[in-house]
Design a protein around this motif. Structure first.
Motif, PDB file in Angstrom:
ATOM      1  N   ALA A  15       0.824  -1.208   0.000  1.00  0.00           N
ATOM      2  CA  ALA A  15       0.000   0.000   0.000  1.00  0.00           C
ATOM      3  C   ALA A  15       0.860   1.261   0.000  1.00  0.00           C
ATOM      4  O   ALA A  15       0.660   2.172  -0.808  1.00  0.00           O
ATOM      5  N   VAL A  16       1.811   1.326   0.912  1.00  0.00           N
ATOM      6  CA  VAL A  16       2.631   2.527   1.076  1.00  0.00           C
ATOM      7  C   VAL A  16       3.962   2.335   0.359  1.00  0.00           C
ATOM      8  O   VAL A  16       4.678   1.363   0.619  1.00  0.00           O
ATOM      9  N   PRO A  17       4.329   3.242  -0.532  1.00  0.00           N
ATOM     10  CA  PRO A  17       5.589   3.089  -1.264  1.00  0.00           C
ATOM     11  C   PRO A  17       6.766   3.614  -0.446  1.00  0.00           C
ATOM     12  O   PRO A  17       6.601   4.453   0.445  1.00  0.00           O
ATOM     13  N   PRO A  18       7.977   3.147  -0.757  1.00  0.00           N
ATOM     14  CA  PRO A  18       9.153   3.816  -0.204  1.00  0.00           C
ATOM     15  C   PRO A  18       9.274   5.206  -0.814  1.00  0.00           C
ATOM     16  O   PRO A  18       8.779   5.463  -1.918  1.00  0.00           O
ATOM     17  N   ILE A  19       9.934   6.101  -0.098  1.00  0.00           N
ATOM     18  CA  ILE A  19      10.082   7.485  -0.562  1.00  0.00           C
ATOM     19  C   ILE A  19      11.559   7.858  -0.558  1.00  0.00           C
ATOM     20  O   ILE A  19      12.263   7.660   0.432  1.00  0.00           O
ATOM     21  N   TRP A  20      12.040   8.358  -1.702  1.00  0.00           N
ATOM     22  CA  TRP A  20      13.339   9.031  -1.737  1.00  0.00           C
ATOM     23  C   TRP A  20      13.343  10.062  -2.846  1.00  0.00           C
ATOM     24  O   TRP A  20      12.665   9.903  -3.867  1.00  0.00           O
ATOM     25  N   PHE A  21      14.059  11.134  -2.602  1.00  0.00           N
ATOM     26  CA  PHE A  21      14.186  12.230  -3.558  1.00  0.00           C
ATOM     27  C   PHE A  21      15.608  12.275  -4.091  1.00  0.00           C
ATOM     28  O   PHE A  21      16.561  12.099  -3.330  1.00  0.00           O
ATOM     29  N   LYS A 300      -4.006   6.501  -5.937  1.00  0.00           N
ATOM     30  CA  LYS A 300      -4.952   5.915  -4.980  1.00  0.00           C
ATOM     31  C   LYS A 300      -6.017   5.099  -5.689  1.00  0.00           C
ATOM     32  O   LYS A 300      -6.594   4.165  -5.122  1.00  0.00           O
ATOM     33  N   GLU A 301      -6.309   5.446  -6.953  1.00  0.00           N
ATOM     34  CA  GLU A 301      -7.293   4.692  -7.731  1.00  0.00           C
ATOM     35  C   GLU A 301      -6.738   3.346  -8.187  1.00  0.00           C
ATOM     36  O   GLU A 301      -7.490   2.422  -8.478  1.00  0.00           O
ATOM     37  N   MET A 302      -5.418   3.232  -8.245  1.00  0.00           N
ATOM     38  CA  MET A 302      -4.785   1.968  -8.619  1.00  0.00           C
ATOM     39  C   MET A 302      -4.733   1.047  -7.406  1.00  0.00           C
ATOM     40  O   MET A 302      -4.615   1.502  -6.269  1.00  0.00           O
ATOM     41  N   TRP A 310       6.386   0.983  -7.170  1.00  0.00           N
ATOM     42  CA  TRP A 310       6.480   2.438  -7.076  1.00  0.00           C
ATOM     43  C   TRP A 310       7.421   2.875  -5.966  1.00  0.00           C
ATOM     44  O   TRP A 310       7.326   2.417  -4.831  1.00  0.00           O
ATOM     45  N   VAL A 311       8.343   3.757  -6.314  1.00  0.00           N
ATOM     46  CA  VAL A 311       9.171   4.485  -5.347  1.00  0.00           C
ATOM     47  C   VAL A 311       8.775   5.945  -5.480  1.00  0.00           C
ATOM     48  O   VAL A 311       9.060   6.585  -6.489  1.00  0.00           O
ATOM     49  N   CYS A 312       8.097   6.474  -4.487  1.00  0.00           N
ATOM     50  CA  CYS A 312       7.535   7.815  -4.598  1.00  0.00           C
ATOM     51  C   CYS A 312       8.630   8.869  -4.439  1.00  0.00           C
ATOM     52  O   CYS A 312       9.476   8.775  -3.545  1.00  0.00           O
ATOM     53  N   GLY A 313       8.600   9.853  -5.315  1.00  0.00           N
ATOM     54  CA  GLY A 313       9.596  10.916  -5.249  1.00  0.00           C
ATOM     55  C   GLY A 313       9.237  12.065  -6.162  1.00  0.00           C
ATOM     56  O   GLY A 313       8.068  12.253  -6.518  1.00  0.00           O
ATOM     57  N   ASP A 332       4.956  12.872   4.921  1.00  0.00           N
ATOM     58  CA  ASP A 332       3.888  12.502   5.844  1.00  0.00           C
ATOM     59  C   ASP A 332       2.574  12.283   5.106  1.00  0.00           C
ATOM     60  O   ASP A 332       1.807  11.338   5.444  1.00  0.00           O
ATOM     61  N   THR A 333       2.288  13.118   4.117  1.00  0.00           N
ATOM     62  CA  THR A 333       1.015  13.015   3.396  1.00  0.00           C
ATOM     63  C   THR A 333       0.946  11.730   2.578  1.00  0.00           C
ATOM     64  O   THR A 333      -0.085  11.038   2.548  1.00  0.00           O
ATOM     65  N   VAL A 334       2.031  11.399   1.889  1.00  0.00           N
ATOM     66  CA  VAL A 334       2.055  10.185   1.081  1.00  0.00           C
ATOM     67  C   VAL A 334       1.758   8.964   1.963  1.00  0.00           C
ATOM     68  O   VAL A 334       0.937   8.107   1.636  1.00  0.00           O
ATOM     69  N   ARG A 335       2.426   8.896   3.095  1.00  0.00           N
ATOM     70  CA  ARG A 335       2.231   7.749   3.970  1.00  0.00           C
ATOM     71  C   ARG A 335       0.825   7.707   4.571  1.00  0.00           C
ATOM     72  O   ARG A 335       0.216   6.634   4.704  1.00  0.00           O
ATOM     73  N   LYS A 336       0.292   8.862   4.893  1.00  0.00           N
ATOM     74  CA  LYS A 336      -1.052   8.910   5.484  1.00  0.00           C
ATOM     75  C   LYS A 336      -2.105   8.565   4.443  1.00  0.00           C
ATOM     76  O   LYS A 336      -3.029   7.770   4.721  1.00  0.00           O
ATOM     77  N   GLU A 337      -2.008   9.126   3.257  1.00  0.00           N
ATOM     78  CA  GLU A 337      -3.045   8.974   2.238  1.00  0.00           C
ATOM     79  C   GLU A 337      -3.072   7.570   1.654  1.00  0.00           C
ATOM     80  O   GLU A 337      -4.113   7.115   1.175  1.00  0.00           O
ATOM     81  N   LEU A 338      -1.945   6.890   1.640  1.00  0.00           N
ATOM     82  CA  LEU A 338      -1.873   5.578   0.986  1.00  0.00           C
ATOM     83  C   LEU A 338      -1.888   4.411   1.972  1.00  0.00           C
ATOM     84  O   LEU A 338      -1.927   3.256   1.546  1.00  0.00           O
ATOM     85  N   SER A 339      -1.872   4.702   3.252  1.00  0.00           N
ATOM     86  CA  SER A 339      -1.872   3.608   4.229  1.00  0.00           C
ATOM     87  C   SER A 339      -3.262   3.009   4.405  1.00  0.00           C
ATOM     88  O   SER A 339      -4.256   3.603   4.044  1.00  0.00           O
TER      89      SER A 339
END
Length: 339
Positions: A15-21, A300-302, A310-313, A332-339
């Motif tokens: 559900a929640v992707p890893p995040i790096w920029f 979120k629709e997927m 997916w690696v969110c960045g 914080d938003t990515v993790r909250k919205e996709l959890s």
């Protein structure tokens, strides 16, 4: 290794992707600014304990899942004898590459020895990172390094680089074996994946990419199967033909010009990294939240299976003067919205 990043590499649904920029350790960050005020940029890269502290900073503050070696793509040019100085006007080489100067490039073995500081920096970074954070390395794409060598930058239409393309194979006689060994050094230092950053690739046509750039990228991917990621700035899906996608990539990053939900079909294995427009981090609070919600809505629709890998960045690197509060809010938003 970070479990979320491991799942992304294996395309395991989550559900929640890893995040790096990209450039998450850089000029926008007060932690970096504090270290930079007391040290040159070269020292931050070349002194392992300093490089480790720079890389650790954003992971400690913003809780990114992945850390990346703090260094620069241009050091292989310095290693081959082109000189390199970081000035107020950007990086400056001591000479530009052309048919008269290409003979000035030094021996590969000495260049590989020169690059040993990156292995040491990788080891130092791994030593200070929490064990549940992943660590990746990077090198510049061969074409992008050629462009810098010829033009002194990667801005503009790259007329000189394109008209001197017949010089590219001779450049690769030195640069390719150097990059191959440079990547090996980073793996020996603890990198889980090494990214190839090709920031100048978007300035060519798809046919030029296929003829001149793709063959050497194929060699790199095949040298380290499943361990090399690729990111190119300004390219479109049409650049990535069946032969490119069939290469044993660890994954691919896509900039903000691409529609990220469609990118899972473009790169059908490993991770898909990206790709919020980094400029939108400068929006005020309400507009930033709206832009981020818009970006996340199709994800979120997927289903987790549809967006596996997916690696969110961001689409590209964090820009200087980016508000730190929006970096934190993004994570914080990515993790909250996709959890």
């Amino acid at each position: 290794m970070n479990p979320l990043f491991k799942n992304a590499l294996q395309r395991t649904p989550q559900a929640v992707p890893p995040i790096w920029f990209m450039r998450q350790a850089g000029r926008y960050h007060k932690h970096y600014q504090g270290l930079r005020a007391q040290n040159s940029f070269e020292d931050l890269c070349k002194k392992p304990e300093l490089a480790a502290q720079v890389a650790l900073g954003p992971v400690a503050e913003f809780d990114f899942d992945v850390s990346i070696l703090f260094s620069d793509i241009l050091f292989p040019l310095e290693a081959l004898g082109m000189g390199l100085a970081y000035t107020d006007h950007g990086p400056q080489l001591s000479f530009k590459l052309n048919p008269e100067t290409i003979g000035n490039l030094g021996p590969v073995d000495k260049a590989v020895e020169f690059m040993g500081f990156q292995k040491e920096a990788m080891m130092a970074t791994r030593a200070v990172l929490p064990s549940n954070k992943s660590l990746i390395g990077f090198v510049g794409g061969p074409w992008t390094l050629f462009v810098y060598a010829v033009e002194g930058s990667h801005a503009g239409s790259l007329i000189q680089s394109k008209t001197l393309i017949n010089l590219f194979p001779k450049f690769l006689e030195k640069m390719y074996p150097l990059l191959k060994e440079n990547i090996k050094l980073q793996f020996e230092g603890g990198a889980e994946v090494v990214m190839v950053f090709d920031t100048a690739a978007g300035e060519v046509s798809p046919l030029f990419f296929k003829e001149f750039i793709q063959p050497v990228l194929a060699k790199i991917a095949q040298d380290y199967p499943g361990k090399i990621g690729y990111y190119s700035k300004g390219t479109q899906p049409v650049f990535f033909n069946k032969e490119f996608v069939s290469l044993p990539w660890a994954g691919q990053g896509f900039d903000h010009r691409c529609y990220i939900p469609d990118s899972f079909a473009v790169q059908n294995k490993g991770f898909v990294q990206g790709n919020f427009d980094q400029s939108l981090l400068f929006l005020d609070d309400a507009d930033f939240k709206k832009a981020l919600d818009t970006f996340l809505a199709p994800m979120k629709e997927m289903t987790p299976a549809q967006r596996a890998g997916w690696v969110c960045g961001l689409g590209h690197g964090v820009l200087p003067k980016t508000p730190e509060k929006n970096v934190k809010l993004f994570v914080d938003t990515v993790r909250k919205e996709l959890s």
